[in-house]
Scaffold this active site. Structure first.
Site, mmCIF file in Angstrom:
data_model
loop_
_atom_site.group_PDB
_atom_site.id
_atom_site.type_symbol
_atom_site.label_atom_id
_atom_site.label_comp_id
_atom_site.label_asym_id
_atom_site.label_seq_id
_atom_site.Cartn_x
_atom_site.Cartn_y
_atom_site.Cartn_z
ATOM 1 C CE1 TYR A 125 -43.393 5.436 34.541
ATOM 2 C CE2 TYR A 125 -40.917 5.325 35.293
ATOM 3 C CZ TYR A 125 -42.007 5.523 34.456
ATOM 4 O OH TYR A 125 -41.436 6.307 33.242
ATOM 5 C CG LEU A 126 -38.144 2.061 37.728
ATOM 6 C CD1 LEU A 126 -37.153 1.841 38.420
ATOM 7 C CD2 LEU A 126 -37.847 2.599 36.178
#
Length: 210
Positions: A125-126
């Site tokens: 996600y990051l």
């Protein structure tokens, strides 16, 4: 100001629509499903039907600014995270550029500049957030990238702490939404990427200090 909010049906997105309307802006909320339109209208916004993974040119036409507050959600797989948080964001940035709109505010995440701080799905996600942020940073848009800490649904205080790096902490979604809206008209926030958590500085003053 006519402002498009992508991800308008999310918790932060709904706050953005509400606060934009309260501040006297014309708030346009991008939603994927027909049945979501009434929720946007109930908040005082104008619903726009679109899918971030497809053509979104019609959604930005006539806008003065664009806010990206969409997210794939915690229950989806990595393919949806890639499709929405990176590719969907870049798709909207490209449409904004193509129509000559200058102002774009991106909702990112704290530690997006170092995805290794996450593990498993969070690391991915990051990484997707970082790649979307980097694409936006490479444009000539008057962008602002906001990287909040842990989001809560507590009542906002309108007091925040900002910086290139801040200690990991939490912040009410209400304060994130208000900060993103304030960034639309604060030139000192243009071409800036910053982390933010709850703090002691009024939002407007915090943006001026960047």
């Amino acid at each position: 100001m006519k402002v498009l909010v992508a991800g308008a049906n999310g918790t932060t997105g709904r706050l953005l629509i509400q606060y934009l309307k309260e501040d006297g802006h014309e708030a346009y909320g991008m939603v994927r499903k027909e049945e979501q339109k009434t929720k946007i209208e109930g908040l005082g916004g104008i619903p726009v039907l679109a899918d971030l993974t497809k053509d979104v040119g019609h959604t930005v036409k006539g806008m003065d600014a664009v806010i990206f507050a969409a997210g794939s959600g915690s229950s989806t797989g990595s393919d949806q995270t890639t499709a929405v948080d990176r590719d969907g964001a870049i798709n909207l940035v490209k449409a904004t550029e193509n129509l000559g709109i200058k102002k774009f505010v991106m909702l990112s995440a704290i530690s997006a500049d170092d995805p290794s701080q996450g593990s498993g799905p969070m690391e991915h996600y990051l990484k997707m957030k970082l790649e979307a942020d980097e694409y936006l940073q490479g444009t000539e848009l008057d962008y602002t990238i906001v990287r909040p800490g842990g989001l809560t649904n507590e009542e906002g205080t309108s007091k925040i702490k900002v910086g290139k790096k801040v200690d990991r902490d939490s912040i009410p979604r209400a304060d994130v939404a208000k900060t993103m809206i304030a960034a639309l008209e604060e030139p000192n926030a243009y071409h800036k990427t910053f982390e933010m958590v709850s703090g002691d500085t009024q939002i407007e003053d915090a943006l001026k200090s960047l």
